[in-house]
Structure formats: structure tokens, C-alpha cells
Design an enzyme around this catalytic site. Structure first.
Site, PDB file in Angstrom:
ATOM      1  CE1 TYR A  30      -1.709   3.760 -20.116  1.00 30.66           C
ATOM      2  CE2 TYR A  30      -0.709   4.547 -22.825  1.00 30.66           C
ATOM      3  CZ  TYR A  30      -0.779   5.122 -20.987  1.00 30.66           C
ATOM      4  OH  TYR A  30      -0.273   6.547 -20.285  1.00 30.66           O
ATOM      5  CE1 TYR A  50      -2.119   9.663 -21.475  1.00 27.79           C
ATOM      6  CE2 TYR A  50      -1.431  12.007 -20.958  1.00 27.79           C
ATOM      7  CZ  TYR A  50      -1.197  10.349 -21.182  1.00 27.79           C
ATOM      8  OH  TYR A  50      -0.349   9.487 -21.765  1.00 27.79           O
TER       9      TYR A  50
END
Lengths: 133, 392
Positions: free
Chosen positions: B288, B338
């Protein structure tokens, strides 16, 4: 002392129903925090309760205003203004998100002291300056 | 009948158009992603008996998505949120529900549409007011107007404690962009140099613009089912080997290790233990990357290098194409798209299937996925493989 350290439009600060004692203290040059009377722990001024004993009955208590620097950052606006931001550890233990004022060489553990800004409109608020021995 | 020994697999992946995609609500994007995932798996929507929904900044979609899709007689329908850790948490929850026998075929979906035409992408996650209220308002007024400020403080603390440098973070941005060049779905594919990183404007010092993720509109869904069923479906199964969460509950008070250690230190070893692997057996990582810093600190917490050594590890070139540990092979959230935790999860599925094309990692037997949420408050880890569990 009345200068806005940000030199950027921070807007006007208004109290809400849960922040009166904090801003009353700031107006008088006192840093007021939350404290759990049951277990004696101190908390940041926006704490809602004590996670250790479970009470949500925190009192307001005056802190020394002394702190050390934990971490710092500089916010850059698109208009070219900068704001010196910090995470400070108050002498009583809690950490607080804050603004620095006039700190030239920030480093972890740097001694700081709360100082207060009194704008013409809106509430007073603390900033942190270097504390010299 | 399913039982606790039932292994699961990701059988379908559905992705809408991602990035500057305007005119569709998050609910519509989520519905499109679920339909695409079902089609990818070779399933009809009516084959789904579970739906888990995750929403982003808009707070939509919720569980009404089931009605939008016309799903009937579901045995599992819920909304989950642990921010960036949600995608992995959804797959874990789906797995546990399948193992319990409560459901058999579960769609997990995330969608969001924070971007608006004619507005800069940062404004989607930024507060700006003329008047601020209370202590929280004061904090924002003083300059804590987006999560950038909090991650900048975390990053600085790591730099101060361990000597981590901006150039070392830049190595992560450069490696990630190099991977993005091989991904046709990536929003940012122009190569960048370390100098480009260093010269990109400050957002919140010590974070340059190129340390920060993109903002994207879109939706991504996966279908989780038993490994046995997945074998009969349209795509090669991506087997779930291990999963875990970690929520350190950092208190902002004396003694906190905020910025130094994250929930990855808890969830990483637990997920690897369940999977029966160690860091030495992980071939590819999808970490992440809301910021370059989260990649660095997560790799440390997982044990790919010692605590405090993330900077030199990144600067060694290990993470990019040709490196010893391919990380964020699709360009991550820094350069591709994203979609919160669905960014690393979707790329993990693509890599495990061997569908990475120009960016396919040389080995893909064990793929690690991470999710991070809040300000390093929430973490989830997933380990997947093209091989059935225990038979690599």
C-alpha cells in the site's frame, strides 16, 4: 505575541460546545488540557474519554506549557505560504498537533514552551517556541 | 459442505476505467466492477450469494448496491471499513465466511469518485474554511488540512530516528514509476529520475509531490469462492494462502512508536505463518503506497530488511524492475491508480495469473499484498499464489 505566526490565512477560530475551557485558558495565556481524575492521566484537549478506566468524565486542568519536539513538518500552500507544523510531547505526557513559531533548527527532543496568539477576531490559541534554559 | 479446511481463491477481477473518469456515481462504478468481475470469472450475477461493499471519500456505495445489481437471496451482505486496509480485510472476511459455510461465492467491491473536472486532485482530500470550530478546527486552521500533514510527521520521525533520507524515498518513487511504464492502465507512465523527485514541489515537507499518491475515480471488484469451485471457472485461480490484520492502536502520548512501527509488524508475520512461508519465499510484493514512506516502513515491519534499514534497502534498487524484490509492479498508487487497497490487490491478482505482460515479475509463486489505513492505524496482509495451498 499577537502576531499570527502562520503568515497564511488560517481563518477565524471559534469555540464549540466542548472547547470553552481550552480557549478561555488560551485567552489568559494558560495551556489547558484534559485529565482523568480517576487515574491521573493527562490527555490532549480534544480527548473524549480515558481509554484506560473507561470514563468519559475528563476534567480540564492547567498544564505547565512545557514540551519537547517529537516530529515536525512544513506545509506548503499553492500560493507559496508555509506553515511550520509539529507533533509535540507535553511535559504531562500527551502529544499535541501544533504550530511552531521561530524554531530555527528543529530536532527530536528540542525543548519547547507554549506561547499564545491573540488575534483581533476569534479565539486565542497556543503555538510552541523554543525553550531556552 | 465447506469447513475450516476449505481453501479459497480469487476467481474474478473486474476493473472499470480508472483515473479521470467523470460522470459516473460511485454506486454505478461499483456495479460495473462487480459485473465485470463476475464476467471475468465466467459467473452470472445470480451465482453470487455474498456481497461485501467498501466505499471511499464519498461514503457510497453502501449495501443498497445489492438492489442496484438485482442480487436476490444473498446469504452475506455487508459494508466494511478499515480504510486502506479494507480490500484485504474483505477478502479475508469472504474467506472466513466461505470456510464457515455461510456463503459460497462472494463479490468484494470498492468504488469512489472524489475527482471532479476542473478541480485539482488534492482538493478532493483537503479542507479549507474561513471559520474553524473547536480544538479540531484549530488543528486544521493551523495547517493540518489533509492527511499529508500527518504522514509528513510520521516520515520525519522515521528520518530523525533512523537517518532515512528524501533521496531514499525518491528511489521508491522512481522504481514505482519504472514499473508503471509496463502497465497500460497506469495514469502516470512518463519515466522520472531521482532528480525529478527531488525537484518536485513540496506538499508537506519532507514529502515532495512525487512522494504522494494519485487521486482516481473508478471501481474494482474481486470474486472469492472455494478453491475447488474456482478450478472450474474461466480464469486461473489465485489461491488465498494466508491473511491477517494488525491495528496497533497508537496512542498519541509519551512512548508511542507512531511513525516508527506500523500494524504490518503484527499482521505480516501472522499472514506468513498462516501461509506457511517466510519473507525469503515471497516473490512479489504489492505494498500500500499512499506515500513512498508507507512502502519503506511496511517492508521493514514485514521483515524484508531490519528496522531502520528501509532507506538503504530502497536505495539499493531492490524494488524496481530487475531488482531482487519486485514491489508494486503495476505502478502502485503513486503512479498507476488510487483505488485504496484494491490497487495492490488487483495487481496481485494480475501478477499471480501471470497476466502482467511487460511488467510481469520473473517469479510469481508467492505474492504478498498489504493494505494500510488511517495514519498508519490499520493494516491487513494477504498472501496469494497461482498454486493450491501447500502444493507450490
Amino acid at each position: 505575541m499577537t502576531r499570527d505566526p502562520g503568515e497564511d490565512a488560517i481563518g477565524t477560530i471559534r469555540r464549540d460546545g466542548r472547547s470553552g475551557p481550552f480557549f478561555d485558558g488560551a485567552a489568559e495565556g494558560r495551556l489547558v488540557l484534559r485529565r482523568c481524575e480517576a487515574c491521573g492521566q493527562w490527555f490532549a484537549p480534544d480527548a473524549a474519554g480515558c481509554p484506560d478506566c473507561g470514563t468519559d468524565e475528563l476534567t480540564w486542568a492547567e498544564a505547565t506549557g512545557e514540551a519537547v519536539l517529537v516530529s515536525w513538518a512544513v506545509a506548503h500552500s499553492r500560493t507559496g505560504h508555509t506553515a511550520p507544523l509539529a507533533l509535540v510531547e507535553l511535559a504531562e505526557g500527551p502529544w499535541m498537533y501544533a504550530r511552531l513559531d521561530g524554531v530555527a533548527g528543529p530536532h527530536e527532543g528540542l525543548p519547547l514552551r507554549a506561547s499564545f496568539v491573540h488575534p483581533d477576531d476569534g479565539e486565542s490559541y497556543p503555538v510552541f517556541k523554543e525553550r531556552r534554559r | 459442505m465447506a469447513d475450516s479446511t476449505t481453501d479459497t481463491a480469487i476467481a474474478g477481477l473486474g476493473m472499470t476505467e480508472l483515473g479521470k473518469v467523470y460522470g459516473h456515481s460511485p454506486r454505478r462504478l461499483a456495479a460495473d466492477a462487480v459485473r465485470a468481475a463476475a464476467e471475468d470469472a465466467g459467473l452470472a450475477l445470480a451465482d453470487l450469494d455474498g456481497l461485501i461493499v467498501s466505499s471511499g471519500m464519498s461514503g457510497s456505495p453502501g449495501i443498497e448496491l445489492a438492489r442496484t445489481l438485482g442480487l436476490r437471496d444473498l446469504r452475506l451482505l455487508t459494508h466494511m471499513n478499515s480504510y486502506g486496509a479494507t480490500a484485504v480485510a474483505m477478502v479475508s472476511h469472504a474467506t472466513a465466511m466461505i470456510q464457515s459455510g455461510a456463503a459460497s461465492t462472494v463479490a468484494c467491491v470498492f468504488a469512489d469518485a472524489p475527482l471532479e473536472p476542473e478541480r485539482n486532485s488534492g482538493s478532493a482530500y483537503h479542507r479549507d474554511e474561513k471559520e474553524w470550530h473547536g480544538v479540531g478546527g484549530l488543528q486544521a486552521a493551523l495547517g493540518f488540512r489533509s492527511v499529508n500533514a500527518f504522514y509528513a510527521l510520521a516520515t520525519r520521525r522515521h528520518m530523525e530516528r533512523y537517518g532515512t533520507t528524501s533521496e531514499q524515498l525518491g528511489a521508491i518513487a522512481v522504481a514505482t514509476r519504472a514499473w508503471a511504464q509496463g502497465n497500460p492502465l497506469a495514469q502516470m507512465r512518463e519515466p522520472i529520475s531521482l532528480r525529478d523527485h527531488q525537484e518536485s514541489r513540496w506538499v508537506v515537507e519532507p514529502l515532495h509531490l512525487l512522494d504522494c499518491c494519485l487521486v482516481s475515480n473508478g471501481g474494482i471488484a474481486v470474486i472469492v469462492t472455494s478453491a475447488e469451485r474456482a478450478r472450474d471457472l474461466a480464469r486461473p485461480p489465485v489461491h488465498v494462502w494466508g491473511w491477517a490484520q494488525g491495528h496497533p492502536g497508537h496512542r498519541l502520548t509519551r512512548g508511542s512508536d507512531f511513525g516508527l512501527t506500523t500494524g504490518a509488524a503484527l499482521s505480516g508475520p501472522a499472514a506468513m505463518k498462516m501461509a506457511g512461508v517466510t519473507t525469503a519465499e515471497i516473490d512479489v510484493c504489492q505494498i500500500y503506497d499512499c506515500y513512498t514512506f508507507t512502502v519503506l516502513v511496511t517492508l521493514e515491519d514485514y521483515g524484508f530488511c531490519a528496522k531502520g534499514e528501509g532507506g538503504p534497502f530502497a536505495a539499493s534498487g531492490a524494488l524496481g524492475p530487475g531488482g531482487t524484490l519486485p514491489v508494486n509492479t503495476g505502478g502502485g498508487q503513486l503512479s498507476a491508480y488510487y483505488m485504496w487497497g484494491m490497487t495492490p490487490l488487483s495487481e496481485a491478482v494480475i501478477q499471480a495469473r501471470g497476466h502482467g505482460g511487460d511488467r510481469q515479475a520473473p517469479r510469481n509463486d508467492v505474492v504478498l499484498v498489504s493494505g494500510n489505513g488511517g495514519i498508519l492505524d490499520h493494516h491487513a496482509t494477504l498472501i496469494v499464489s497461482p498454486h493450491a495451498k501447500g502444493r507450490p
